[in-house]
Write a protein that holds these residues in place. Sequence first.
Motif, PDB file in Angstrom:
ATOM      1  N   ASN A   1       6.598   9.822   1.014  1.00 44.32           N
ATOM      2  CA  ASN A   1       5.668   8.723   0.749  1.00 44.32           C
ATOM      3  C   ASN A   1       5.947   7.615   1.755  1.00 44.32           C
ATOM      4  O   ASN A   1       7.035   7.541   2.328  1.00 44.32           O
ATOM      5  CB  ASN A   1       5.837   8.179  -0.652  1.00 44.32           C
ATOM      6  CG  ASN A   1       5.235   9.086  -1.735  1.00 44.32           C
ATOM      7  OD1 ASN A   1       5.264   8.755  -2.908  1.00 44.32           O
ATOM      8  ND2 ASN A   1       4.698  10.225  -1.344  1.00 44.32           N
ATOM      9  N   THR A   2       4.982   6.757   1.958  1.00 48.78           N
ATOM     10  CA  THR A   2       5.144   5.605   2.842  1.00 48.78           C
ATOM     11  C   THR A   2       4.702   4.346   2.093  1.00 48.78           C
ATOM     12  O   THR A   2       3.630   4.329   1.485  1.00 48.78           O
ATOM     13  CB  THR A   2       4.307   5.748   4.124  1.00 48.78           C
ATOM     14  OG1 THR A   2       4.723   6.933   4.822  1.00 48.78           O
ATOM     15  CG2 THR A   2       4.506   4.549   5.039  1.00 48.78           C
TER      16      THR A   2
ATOM     17  N   GLY B   1      -1.921  11.928   1.851  1.00 50.01           N
ATOM     18  CA  GLY B   1      -2.671  10.956   2.627  1.00 50.01           C
ATOM     19  C   GLY B   1      -3.425   9.934   1.799  1.00 50.01           C
ATOM     20  O   GLY B   1      -3.960   8.958   2.340  1.00 50.01           O
ATOM     21  N   GLU B   2      -3.486  10.127   0.498  1.00 44.65           N
ATOM     22  CA  GLU B   2      -4.177   9.169  -0.366  1.00 44.65           C
ATOM     23  C   GLU B   2      -3.447   7.825  -0.356  1.00 44.65           C
ATOM     24  O   GLU B   2      -2.224   7.769  -0.418  1.00 44.65           O
ATOM     25  CB  GLU B   2      -4.242   9.699  -1.804  1.00 44.65           C
ATOM     26  CG  GLU B   2      -4.946   8.750  -2.761  1.00 44.65           C
ATOM     27  CD  GLU B   2      -4.908   9.248  -4.200  1.00 44.65           C
ATOM     28  OE1 GLU B   2      -5.423   8.541  -5.084  1.00 44.65           O
ATOM     29  OE2 GLU B   2      -4.338  10.350  -4.438  1.00 44.65           O
ATOM     30  N   GLN B   3      -4.208   6.743  -0.277  1.00 44.50           N
ATOM     31  CA  GLN B   3      -3.642   5.403  -0.258  1.00 44.50           C
ATOM     32  C   GLN B   3      -3.964   4.656  -1.543  1.00 44.50           C
ATOM     33  O   GLN B   3      -5.095   4.690  -2.020  1.00 44.50           O
ATOM     34  CB  GLN B   3      -4.157   4.617   0.955  1.00 44.50           C
ATOM     35  CG  GLN B   3      -3.672   5.159   2.286  1.00 44.50           C
ATOM     36  CD  GLN B   3      -4.001   4.245   3.446  1.00 44.50           C
ATOM     37  OE1 GLN B   3      -4.980   3.513   3.418  1.00 44.50           O
ATOM     38  NE2 GLN B   3      -3.177   4.285   4.490  1.00 44.50           N
TER      39      GLN B   3
ATOM     40  N   THR C   1       1.205   5.179   0.425  1.00 43.81           N
ATOM     41  CA  THR C   1       0.535   6.349   0.987  1.00 43.81           C
ATOM     42  C   THR C   1       1.245   7.595   0.483  1.00 43.81           C
ATOM     43  O   THR C   1       2.436   7.797   0.748  1.00 43.81           O
ATOM     44  CB  THR C   1       0.557   6.321   2.525  1.00 43.81           C
ATOM     45  OG1 THR C   1      -0.042   5.103   2.991  1.00 43.81           O
ATOM     46  CG2 THR C   1      -0.216   7.502   3.088  1.00 43.81           C
TER      47      THR C   1
ATOM     48  N   THR D   1       0.855  -1.187   0.000  1.00 47.34           N
ATOM     49  CA  THR D   1       0.000   0.000   0.000  1.00 47.34           C
ATOM     50  C   THR D   1       0.885   1.229   0.000  1.00 47.34           C
ATOM     51  O   THR D   1       1.738   1.391   0.881  1.00 47.34           O
ATOM     52  CB  THR D   1      -0.923   0.029   1.235  1.00 47.34           C
ATOM     53  OG1 THR D   1      -1.796  -1.097   1.202  1.00 47.34           O
ATOM     54  CG2 THR D   1      -1.759   1.301   1.252  1.00 47.34           C
TER      55      THR D   1
END
Length: 393
Positions: free
Chosen positions: A179-180, A137-139, A133, A131
């Motif tokens: 980003n994550t 904040g959009e995933q 992110t 996932t």
Amino acid sequence: MKKDIKNICVKYLMNEANAQELENLEAWLKKGKNKETFATYIKINYAMDVNMNPFDKETAKKEYLERIWKDKRSHKKLRRIKTFSYAAASIVVLIAASFWFTKMGNTIIEPQFTEPIIVNNQIQTGTDKATLTLENGEQIALTKGASFQTQNATSNGEEIVYITANSQQPIVKDSVSHNTLTIPRGGQFQLTLTDGTQVWLNSESQLKYPVVFNKGETRQVELVYGEAYFDVSPSNNHKGADFKVYHKQQEVQVLGTEFNIKAYKDETNVYTTLVEGKVSVTTGSKTKILLPAQQSNLDIVVNSLGIANVEVYDIVSWKEGIFSFERKPLKEIMTTLSRWYDMDVIFANKDLETIRFMGSLNKGQNIVDVLNDIKNFGVINTYEINNKTITLK
């Protein structure tokens, strides 16, 4: 078993097989039920040897450990070692000999196994998924076979690659976006950062990183939790900028190297293993310098930081599609497998948790084949699968 293959098997066990013979053995093991034939051949011949000679478990274990260690050392490149996984998965029968054979006078006793019980098996082999992110904040779900693209990155469903820093304009430090990438249980994913650094993320892991690095400044990423392998782009390609990996318990600083960090949320130790180059590991006021084939062990509970020499292949082979275990307790092995197969494990017999196992398992195997391998090696008597829960007996 054909005579030429039998000869190669003997040479392999005697550590005398050449590269071509090893390739032939690997190709043969990939076909049909040859791996089972190979394992049976080893068991029969090993049993004969035990009957004819006094059996010393510890000496036998030591000899086999040294033999496999030498075999691994003779193939230093990790990607080349991967090709011998089929042989390693079968040769584990030798290491498991203390479970298969009990010496009582001149009698060899094999444990009696019970057929496993499988009810509605919902356990799936892990795959490429993550996932992402974004800074807003959009995933976004990244899955194998599905492509995705943003202004800064592209993904083919197996890895995500960010636009190289050379194509970016100088940016203001305060404007850096992050980003994550989160890898769930049953997943894995690859990442190429804007500086060219490559990262492999294991199951149940999370990495936070900038969309682009400030030129000439320290390149910083955060391993929030989990396990990651880093192949860092050298500092001399980035105006001398070093590279740091932060974790809430430690900081790893490098100039350009390859290393692995294991820092799972449910474990009380953080392990950093160096493959190539040199890194410094800092926690609080303590700093340790690692050399290749060394591992730092940060015990979070007592806040101690130690260094030990390790067999690197067994620690980082996961990124090559292999689980390699060198005399690991079954409980630790099942914890690793539970992350990859996204399953729960119950030990009906607690004594099984401390049994040590050595061997290699292919990450592409389904869970039934994996459990059958472990059962056939005499480590467990049987098992049950109910939905996504395994009970070992």
